[in-house]
Design an enzyme around this catalytic site. Structure first.
Site, mmCIF file in Angstrom:
data_model
loop_
_atom_site.group_PDB
_atom_site.id
_atom_site.type_symbol
_atom_site.label_atom_id
_atom_site.label_comp_id
_atom_site.label_asym_id
_atom_site.label_seq_id
_atom_site.Cartn_x
_atom_site.Cartn_y
_atom_site.Cartn_z
ATOM 1 C CG HIS A 52 -0.242 0.129 2.522
ATOM 2 N ND1 HIS A 52 0.125 -0.973 3.256
ATOM 3 C CD2 HIS A 52 0.173 1.215 3.223
ATOM 4 C CE1 HIS A 52 0.733 -0.566 4.360
ATOM 5 N NE2 HIS A 52 0.785 0.748 4.364
ATOM 6 C CB ALA A 53 1.063 4.338 -1.411
#
Length: 134
Positions: A52-53
């Site tokens: 994820h970011a």
């Protein structure tokens, strides 16, 4: 926009004596005030974390024990960093995709985050991340 060149290794001060080592994170050791602390452990062999970011949140990752690799993607380039020292942290600014892999047996990953958990801050799909970046 942030790129992989904005990701940096930060040396955490280490005090050594015959009783063992002590590292301290305080003051301006890291470029944000930590509002959340969590840690990953007992990751199964071959397991992965991350994927994820964050739109706004910054994080500092530290291998308290053992080692693991952090794969960083900025939408154009990919970079891999191995963390294996408890006095070295990986500062990940907002807008960088991260994947954690190759955990050694007994490894512990400590994460200091700039904000409390907010699902709206996460980008969990890589194609959505690439759209966010461009």
């Amino acid at each position: 926009m942030t790129t992989n060149s904005d990701v940096q290794l930060i040396e955490i001060p280490k005090i050594c004596d015959s009783r063992g080592n002590l590292s301290v994170i305080e003051g301006d050791t890291i470029p944000f005030v930590s509002k959340r602390v969590y840690y990953l452990y007992d990751v199964p062999s071959g397991g992965e974390r991350g994927g994820h970011a964050h739109k706004e949140q910054q994080e500092l990752l530290i291998a308290l024990s053992g080692s693991f690799d952090v794969v960083l993607k900025d939408g154009d380039a990919t970079r891999k960093v191995t963390l294996n020292k408890p006095n070295i942290g990986l500062m990940i600014p907002r807008g960088i995709w991260r994947e954690l892999e190759n955990f050694s047996s007994g490894s512990v990953c400590l994460v200091l985050a700039s904000d409390e958990f907010d699902e709206e801050d996460y980008i969990r799909d890589y194609q959505n991340f690439k759209s966010f970046k461009h």
